[in-house]
Design a protein around this motif. Structure first.
Motif, PDB file in Angstrom:
ATOM      1  N   ARG A   1      29.250  31.935 -20.433  1.00 47.73           N
ATOM      2  CA  ARG A   1      28.575  31.002 -20.591  1.00 47.73           C
ATOM      3  C   ARG A   1      27.476  30.956 -21.158  1.00 47.73           C
ATOM      4  NH1 ARG A   1      33.029  30.296 -18.088  1.00 47.73           N
ATOM      5  NH2 ARG A   1      33.691  28.766 -16.873  1.00 47.73           N
ATOM      6  N   PRO A   2      27.278  29.965 -22.246  1.00 45.25           N
ATOM      7  CA  PRO A   2      25.845  29.870 -22.954  1.00 45.25           C
ATOM      8  C   PRO A   2      24.616  30.199 -22.419  1.00 45.25           C
ATOM      9  CG  PRO A   2      27.439  28.601 -24.080  1.00 45.25           C
ATOM     10  CD  PRO A   2      27.969  28.939 -22.738  1.00 45.25           C
ATOM     11  N   ALA A   3      24.485  29.217 -21.201  1.00 47.62           N
ATOM     12  CA  ALA A   3      23.194  29.119 -20.512  1.00 47.62           C
ATOM     13  C   ALA A   3      22.969  30.422 -19.945  1.00 47.62           C
ATOM     14  CB  ALA A   3      23.440  28.157 -19.085  1.00 47.62           C
ATOM     15  N   TYR A   4      23.840  31.446 -19.691  1.00 43.08           N
ATOM     16  CA  TYR A   4      23.521  32.777 -19.178  1.00 43.08           C
ATOM     17  C   TYR A   4      23.262  33.836 -20.265  1.00 43.08           C
ATOM     18  CZ  TYR A   4      25.684  30.984 -14.832  1.00 43.08           C
ATOM     19  OH  TYR A   4      26.023  30.393 -13.657  1.00 43.08           O
ATOM     20  N   SER A   5      23.058  33.428 -21.530  1.00 43.30           N
ATOM     21  CA  SER A   5      22.886  34.302 -22.573  1.00 43.30           C
ATOM     22  C   SER A   5      21.475  35.284 -22.363  1.00 43.30           C
ATOM     23  CB  SER A   5      22.761  33.626 -23.784  1.00 43.30           C
ATOM     24  OG  SER A   5      21.388  32.643 -23.921  1.00 43.30           O
ATOM     25  N   GLY A   6      20.666  34.763 -21.632  1.00 43.61           N
ATOM     26  CA  GLY A   6      19.454  35.805 -21.358  1.00 43.61           C
ATOM     27  C   GLY A   6      19.672  36.580 -20.011  1.00 43.61           C
ATOM     28  N   THR A   7      20.780  36.658 -19.534  1.00 43.92           N
ATOM     29  CA  THR A   7      20.883  37.560 -18.483  1.00 43.92           C
ATOM     30  C   THR A   7      22.000  38.601 -18.786  1.00 43.92           C
ATOM     31  OG1 THR A   7      20.508  35.718 -16.725  1.00 43.92           O
ATOM     32  CG2 THR A   7      21.945  37.678 -16.050  1.00 43.92           C
ATOM     33  N   ALA A   8      21.969  39.812 -18.578  1.00 40.69           N
ATOM     34  CA  ALA A   8      22.755  40.766 -18.764  1.00 40.69           C
ATOM     35  C   ALA A   8      22.985  41.714 -17.742  1.00 40.69           C
ATOM     36  CB  ALA A   8      22.416  41.755 -20.103  1.00 40.69           C
ATOM     37  N   GLU A   9      23.961  42.587 -17.554  1.00 41.38           N
ATOM     38  CA  GLU A   9      24.196  43.621 -16.496  1.00 41.38           C
ATOM     39  C   GLU A   9      24.150  44.980 -17.120  1.00 41.38           C
ATOM     40  OE1 GLU A   9      28.128  45.415 -14.320  1.00 41.38           O
ATOM     41  OE2 GLU A   9      28.551  43.659 -15.474  1.00 41.38           O
ATOM     42  N   ILE A  10      23.114  45.631 -16.449  1.00 42.48           N
ATOM     43  CA  ILE A  10      23.035  47.007 -17.014  1.00 42.48           C
ATOM     44  C   ILE A  10      24.016  48.080 -16.116  1.00 42.48           C
ATOM     45  CG2 ILE A  10      21.240  47.373 -15.094  1.00 42.48           C
ATOM     46  CD1 ILE A  10      19.950  49.210 -17.462  1.00 42.48           C
ATOM     47  N   SER A  11      24.683  48.991 -16.982  1.00 40.52           N
ATOM     48  CA  SER A  11      25.493  50.045 -16.400  1.00 40.52           C
ATOM     49  C   SER A  11      24.825  51.392 -16.881  1.00 40.52           C
ATOM     50  CB  SER A  11      26.943  49.875 -16.768  1.00 40.52           C
ATOM     51  OG  SER A  11      27.446  48.397 -16.408  1.00 40.52           O
ATOM     52  N   ILE A  12      24.920  52.278 -15.912  1.00 39.26           N
ATOM     53  CA  ILE A  12      24.536  53.482 -16.022  1.00 39.26           C
ATOM     54  C   ILE A  12      25.404  54.673 -15.768  1.00 39.26           C
ATOM     55  CG2 ILE A  12      22.759  55.260 -15.786  1.00 39.26           C
ATOM     56  CD1 ILE A  12      20.769  53.353 -15.106  1.00 39.26           C
ATOM     57  N   TYR A  13      25.942  55.433 -16.613  1.00 41.60           N
ATOM     58  CA  TYR A  13      27.121  56.455 -16.260  1.00 41.60           C
ATOM     59  C   TYR A  13      26.551  57.765 -16.926  1.00 41.60           C
ATOM     60  CZ  TYR A  13      30.351  52.792 -15.104  1.00 41.60           C
ATOM     61  OH  TYR A  13      31.005  51.978 -14.456  1.00 41.60           O
ATOM     62  N   LEU A  14      26.693  58.634 -15.887  1.00 40.66           N
ATOM     63  CA  LEU A  14      26.040  60.097 -16.302  1.00 40.66           C
ATOM     64  C   LEU A  14      27.289  60.951 -16.211  1.00 40.66           C
ATOM     65  CD1 LEU A  14      22.836  60.609 -14.208  1.00 40.66           C
ATOM     66  CD2 LEU A  14      23.129  59.997 -16.563  1.00 40.66           C
ATOM     67  N   ALA A  15      27.109  62.009 -17.179  1.00 40.03           N
ATOM     68  CA  ALA A  15      28.148  63.139 -17.185  1.00 40.03           C
ATOM     69  C   ALA A  15      28.397  63.803 -15.761  1.00 40.03           C
ATOM     70  CB  ALA A  15      27.903  64.080 -18.316  1.00 40.03           C
ATOM     71  N   THR A  16      29.368  64.260 -15.379  1.00 38.69           N
ATOM     72  CA  THR A  16      29.587  64.886 -14.001  1.00 38.69           C
ATOM     73  C   THR A  16      28.266  65.981 -13.735  1.00 38.69           C
ATOM     74  OG1 THR A  16      31.975  64.362 -14.127  1.00 38.69           O
ATOM     75  CG2 THR A  16      31.041  65.776 -12.485  1.00 38.69           C
ATOM     76  N   GLU A  17      28.301  66.674 -14.716  1.00 36.04           N
ATOM     77  CA  GLU A  17      27.236  67.767 -14.553  1.00 36.04           C
ATOM     78  C   GLU A  17      25.891  67.401 -14.543  1.00 36.04           C
ATOM     79  OE1 GLU A  17      28.345  67.491 -18.993  1.00 36.04           O
ATOM     80  OE2 GLU A  17      29.337  67.346 -17.191  1.00 36.04           O
ATOM     81  N   HIS A  18      25.478  66.064 -14.862  1.00 32.89           N
ATOM     82  CA  HIS A  18      24.153  65.639 -14.610  1.00 32.89           C
ATOM     83  C   HIS A  18      23.964  64.688 -13.484  1.00 32.89           C
ATOM     84  CE1 HIS A  18      23.302  67.812 -18.392  1.00 32.89           C
ATOM     85  NE2 HIS A  18      24.311  67.145 -19.104  1.00 32.89           N
ATOM     86  N   ARG A  19      25.114  64.432 -12.810  1.00 33.27           N
ATOM     87  CA  ARG A  19      24.839  63.593 -11.410  1.00 33.27           C
ATOM     88  C   ARG A  19      23.907  64.416 -10.519  1.00 33.27           C
ATOM     89  NH1 ARG A  19      30.876  61.793 -11.793  1.00 33.27           N
ATOM     90  NH2 ARG A  19      30.593  60.856 -13.922  1.00 33.27           N
TER      91      ARG A  19
END
Length: 154
Positions: free
Chosen positions: A75-93
């Motif tokens: 919805r337009p009123a949420y345009s200033g809100t975002a979700e951050i996702s971080i995914y690391l390669a197996t060997e770097h976790r």
């Protein structure tokens, strides 16, 4: 570490890293492996100006993982809100990279048209919850047992 905008040529690696998280049921509610074709629309819904995907590389340009910033709710009123996702390669976790990556991502997000950044985690993903809490994120809500994976509620 270096962040750079993801390009379509990175999608195979993005999907490979993403798929490596599906089996452990800690980071995503996807229950089946995804293909590059499956994730193409998702990739194309991002852009470097407002909703980037950043590739994370070491100084030798080896891929450590990726970060995405995506719409929280359509919805337009949420345009200033975002979700951050971080995914690391197996060997770097498990090497303590998450804190530095999250700090760098938050700093980069200050250049985006955002006022609120959300991290969404399963309740059993205590490492992710701790990572975000240590970066100043506050718990805003709980959605217990809204996902069913392997015939069990999460």
């Amino acid at each position: 570490m270096n962040f750079r905008n993801a390009e379509l040529k990175d999608l195979d690696r993005i999907v490979e890293i993403y798929n490596s998280t599906i089996k452990d049921r800690m980071a995503t509610a996807d229950t089946n492996f995804q293909s590059t074709a499956d994730k193409t629309v998702w990739f194309n819904n991002h852009n470097s100006e407002t909703r980037p995907i950043w590739m994370i590389e070491d100084d030798a340009y080896n891929c450590l993982g990726w970060v995405s910033i995506q719409d929280f709710y359509g919805r337009p009123a949420y345009s200033g809100t975002a979700e951050i996702s971080i995914y690391l390669a197996t060997e770097h976790r498990g090497k303590g990279l998450g804190k530095a990556i999250l700090e760098m991502a938050i700093e980069k997000c200050r250049q985006l048209p955002l006022h609120t950044l959300l991290g969404i985690s399963f309740a059993h993903n205590t490492a992710s919850i701790k990572l975000f809490a240590n970066a100043g994120f506050k718990e805003w809500g709980l959605l217990p047992q809204v996902a069913i994976m392997d015939e069990k509620p999460f």
